[in-house]
Design a protein around this motif. Structure first.
Motif, PDB file in Angstrom:
ATOM      1  N   SER A 288       0.808  -1.221   0.000  1.00 33.95           N
ATOM      2  CA  SER A 288       0.000   0.000   0.000  1.00 33.95           C
ATOM      3  C   SER A 288       0.839   1.268   0.000  1.00 33.95           C
ATOM      4  CB  SER A 288      -0.917   0.012   1.229  1.00 33.95           C
ATOM      5  OG  SER A 288      -0.158   0.185   2.419  1.00 33.95           O
ATOM      6  N   GLY A 289       2.117   1.152   0.380  1.00 34.00           N
ATOM      7  CA  GLY A 289       2.952   2.345   0.512  1.00 34.00           C
ATOM      8  C   GLY A 289       2.735   3.074   1.813  1.00 34.00           C
ATOM      9  N   ASP A 290       2.009   2.450   2.746  1.00 35.02           N
ATOM     10  CA  ASP A 290       1.714   3.092   4.031  1.00 35.02           C
ATOM     11  C   ASP A 290       2.762   2.790   5.100  1.00 35.02           C
ATOM     12  OD1 ASP A 290      -0.540   4.246   3.015  1.00 35.02           O
ATOM     13  OD2 ASP A 290      -1.954   2.855   3.947  1.00 35.02           O
ATOM     14  N   VAL A 291       3.738   1.942   4.788  1.00 38.30           N
ATOM     15  CA  VAL A 291       4.852   1.675   5.698  1.00 38.30           C
ATOM     16  C   VAL A 291       6.135   1.840   4.891  1.00 38.30           C
ATOM     17  CG1 VAL A 291       5.944   0.047   7.273  1.00 38.30           C
ATOM     18  CG2 VAL A 291       3.455   0.019   6.993  1.00 38.30           C
ATOM     19  N   VAL A 292       6.972   2.771   5.300  1.00 41.85           N
ATOM     20  CA  VAL A 292       8.150   3.142   4.520  1.00 41.85           C
ATOM     21  C   VAL A 292       9.396   3.120   5.399  1.00 41.85           C
ATOM     22  CG1 VAL A 292       9.197   4.914   3.055  1.00 41.85           C
ATOM     23  CG2 VAL A 292       6.721   4.595   3.029  1.00 41.85           C
ATOM     24  N   ASP A 293      10.439   2.491   4.882  1.00 40.90           N
ATOM     25  CA  ASP A 293      11.739   2.454   5.557  1.00 40.90           C
ATOM     26  C   ASP A 293      12.606   3.549   4.951  1.00 40.90           C
ATOM     27  OD1 ASP A 293      13.987   1.637   7.015  1.00 40.90           O
ATOM     28  OD2 ASP A 293      14.578   0.183   5.484  1.00 40.90           O
ATOM     29  N   VAL A 294      13.041   4.484   5.768  1.00 37.64           N
ATOM     30  CA  VAL A 294      13.834   5.618   5.285  1.00 37.64           C
ATOM     31  C   VAL A 294      15.232   5.555   5.882  1.00 37.64           C
ATOM     32  CG1 VAL A 294      14.009   8.122   5.062  1.00 37.64           C
ATOM     33  CG2 VAL A 294      11.752   7.035   5.129  1.00 37.64           C
ATOM     34  N   TRP A 295      16.221   5.362   5.011  1.00 34.80           N
ATOM     35  CA  TRP A 295      17.627   5.393   5.428  1.00 34.80           C
ATOM     36  C   TRP A 295      18.168   6.802   5.250  1.00 34.80           C
ATOM     37  CZ3 TRP A 295      20.536   1.480   7.546  1.00 34.80           C
ATOM     38  CH2 TRP A 295      19.923   0.223   7.591  1.00 34.80           C
ATOM     39  N   MET A 296      19.084   7.193   6.143  1.00 35.34           N
ATOM     40  CA  MET A 296      19.638   8.544   6.097  1.00 35.34           C
ATOM     41  C   MET A 296      21.136   8.541   6.366  1.00 35.34           C
ATOM     42  SD  MET A 296      16.610  10.459   8.275  1.00 35.34           S
ATOM     43  CE  MET A 296      16.386   9.031   9.367  1.00 35.34           C
ATOM     44  N   VAL A 297      21.829   9.419   5.677  1.00 31.60           N
ATOM     45  CA  VAL A 297      23.241   9.686   5.934  1.00 31.60           C
ATOM     46  C   VAL A 297      23.321  11.094   6.505  1.00 31.60           C
ATOM     47  CG1 VAL A 297      25.528   9.973   4.918  1.00 31.60           C
ATOM     48  CG2 VAL A 297      24.009   8.182   4.068  1.00 31.60           C
ATOM     49  N   TYR A 298      24.005  11.243   7.636  1.00 33.95           N
ATOM     50  CA  TYR A 298      23.976  12.548   8.296  1.00 33.95           C
ATOM     51  C   TYR A 298      25.307  12.883   8.961  1.00 33.95           C
ATOM     52  CZ  TYR A 298      23.462   9.873  12.666  1.00 33.95           C
ATOM     53  OH  TYR A 298      23.673   9.007  13.719  1.00 33.95           O
ATOM     54  N   ASP A 299      25.497  14.175   9.213  1.00 23.98           N
ATOM     55  CA  ASP A 299      26.605  14.683  10.017  1.00 23.98           C
ATOM     56  C   ASP A 299      26.028  15.245  11.303  1.00 23.98           C
ATOM     57  OD1 ASP A 299      28.321  14.136   7.891  1.00 23.98           O
ATOM     58  OD2 ASP A 299      28.255  16.192   7.119  1.00 23.98           O
ATOM     59  N   ARG A 300      26.813  15.225  12.362  1.00 22.51           N
ATOM     60  CA  ARG A 300      26.356  15.782  13.633  1.00 22.51           C
ATOM     61  C   ARG A 300      27.480  16.633  14.227  1.00 22.51           C
ATOM     62  NH1 ARG A 300      22.947  11.783  16.840  1.00 22.51           N
ATOM     63  NH2 ARG A 300      21.344  12.711  15.526  1.00 22.51           N
ATOM     64  N   PHE A 301      27.103  17.811  14.689  1.00 18.48           N
ATOM     65  CA  PHE A 301      28.078  18.784  15.183  1.00 18.48           C
ATOM     66  C   PHE A 301      27.735  19.231  16.597  1.00 18.48           C
ATOM     67  CE2 PHE A 301      27.428  19.135  10.653  1.00 18.48           C
ATOM     68  CZ  PHE A 301      28.715  19.162  10.121  1.00 18.48           C
ATOM     69  N   ALA A 302      28.755  19.617  17.317  1.00 18.47           N
ATOM     70  CA  ALA A 302      28.560  20.206  18.641  1.00 18.47           C
ATOM     71  C   ALA A 302      29.213  21.587  18.650  1.00 18.47           C
ATOM     72  CB  ALA A 302      29.192  19.335  19.715  1.00 18.47           C
ATOM     73  N   THR A 303      28.595  22.510  19.353  1.00 17.82           N
ATOM     74  CA  THR A 303      29.179  23.833  19.555  1.00 17.82           C
ATOM     75  C   THR A 303      29.247  24.090  21.057  1.00 17.82           C
ATOM     76  OG1 THR A 303      28.246  24.679  17.489  1.00 17.82           O
ATOM     77  CG2 THR A 303      28.954  26.309  19.112  1.00 17.82           C
ATOM     78  N   ILE A 304      30.399  24.531  21.510  1.00 19.53           N
ATOM     79  CA  ILE A 304      30.621  24.772  22.931  1.00 19.53           C
ATOM     80  C   ILE A 304      30.849  26.259  23.159  1.00 19.53           C
ATOM     81  CG2 ILE A 304      32.041  24.196  24.938  1.00 19.53           C
ATOM     82  CD1 ILE A 304      32.860  21.663  23.478  1.00 19.53           C
ATOM     83  N   LYS A 305      30.148  26.784  24.136  1.00 15.92           N
ATOM     84  CA  LYS A 305      30.268  28.203  24.455  1.00 15.92           C
ATOM     85  C   LYS A 305      31.726  28.573  24.689  1.00 15.92           C
ATOM     86  CE  LYS A 305      28.487  31.697  27.654  1.00 15.92           C
ATOM     87  NZ  LYS A 305      27.635  31.925  28.845  1.00 15.92           N
ATOM     88  N   ASP A 306      32.153  29.646  24.061  1.00 14.86           N
ATOM     89  CA  ASP A 306      33.514  30.190  24.176  1.00 14.86           C
ATOM     90  C   ASP A 306      34.567  29.289  23.551  1.00 14.86           C
ATOM     91  OD1 ASP A 306      32.491  32.350  25.644  1.00 14.86           O
ATOM     92  OD2 ASP A 306      32.731  31.286  27.541  1.00 14.86           O
ATOM     93  N   LYS A 307      34.132  28.152  22.953  1.00 17.44           N
ATOM     94  CA  LYS A 307      35.096  27.259  22.312  1.00 17.44           C
ATOM     95  C   LYS A 307      34.840  27.128  20.814  1.00 17.44           C
ATOM     96  CE  LYS A 307      37.209  26.068  26.122  1.00 17.44           C
ATOM     97  NZ  LYS A 307      38.628  26.374  26.377  1.00 17.44           N
ATOM     98  N   GLY A 308      33.658  27.527  20.389  1.00 17.10           N
ATOM     99  CA  GLY A 308      33.335  27.445  18.977  1.00 17.10           C
ATOM    100  C   GLY A 308      32.856  26.067  18.563  1.00 17.10           C
TER     101      GLY A 308
END
Length: 257
Positions: free
Chosen positions: A179-199
């Motif tokens: 039916s197309g009502d159940v979909v498996d979605v794969w993703m490629v991603y980047d994740r970043f952190a920012t620290i106060k006063d450290k950039g």
């Protein structure tokens, strides 16, 4: 105090991959597929070639200029839809289509809170399918484990001075039912952190891989962990932006990715 904060902040950055995989790896794929972890050595299994084609592979089959073959990098990007509503601090309200499912998965993954367990529970409650009540507790539990792993109390908000951002770069969608009502979605991603006063983080996570299984329920796309669906999940060919085979598999670069 400053030194202690820096140590905790770096430990938090190093644990981001654990959040990225643990909160959903055990949920969305039922442990059936290898997911990238902290050491980055594992990757998704290759497809057995029998899974249905990606419903997101709707871009034109006309080859790019110069007679080159399409790759994710040179093919048209997926124009993701924006949420039309908000529930418990996360965008909702995506259309009933393959593009809607892909857009929902990307939006959820980029907006899920990574360290505040109270907000995480609210968000998971908003996007979990009724057939998967354990998804909520499992997602919150993983956030709490990460908090404890970086020296924070098991429950609480994100420490002042630390912000995280997730950027999904590419996606691949496959229907898991007729039916197309159940979909498996794969993703490629980047994740970043920012620290106060450290950039910005100088060691961001890049090219992480995960997936969400979504079902159409109550007028929106919800995350399901029902075994009758997760058992059908097959890991796709590894993402490579310059590979014609990755494009043929269904990988597409997302708009603004």
């Amino acid at each position: 105090m400053a030194a202690s904060f820096d140590r905790k902040a770096r430990r938090a950055r190093l644990r981001l991959a654990a959040i990225g995989v643990a909160a959903v790896a055990a949920l969305a794929v039922g442990g059936a597929v290898a997911i990238t972890t902290l050491d980055g050595d594992d990757g998704p299994a290759r497809s057995d070639g029998k899974t249905s084609p990606s419903p997101s592979a709707s871009t034109s089959s006309k080859p790019p200029a110069g007679g080159k073959e399409f790759t994710p990098a040179n093919a048209p990007r997926i124009p993701l839809l924006k949420p039309t509503s908000d529930a418990n601090g996360i965008g909702t309200g995506f259309e009933h289509s393959a593009l809607g499912a892909t857009s929902a998965a990307v939006s959820y993954w980029e907006d899920l809170d990574l360290l505040d367990d109270v907000i995480a529970r609210q968000q998971w409650t908003a996007i979990a399918a009724k057939d998967s009540p354990g998804t909520i507790d499992a997602g919150v539990s993983e956030v709490r484990k990460v908090r404890e792993g970086v020296g924070l109390p098991p429950s609480g908000g994100t420490p002042d001075g630390i912000t995280f951002s997730t950027n999904v770069k590419a996606a691949l969608s496959r229907s898991l039912d007729t039916s197309g009502d159940v979909v498996d979605v794969w993703m490629v991603y980047d994740r970043f952190a920012t620290i106060k006063d450290k950039g910005a983080d100088d060691t961001p996570l890049r090219d992480e891989v995960t997936n969400l299984v979504l079902k159409w329920e109550g007028g929106d796309w919800k995350v399901t962990t029902d075994p009758k669906y997760t058992a059908k999940v097959k890991g796709p060919r590894a993402y490579d932006p310059d590979s014609k085979y990755a494009w043929m598999e269904g990988w597409r670069v997302v708009a603004d990715g």
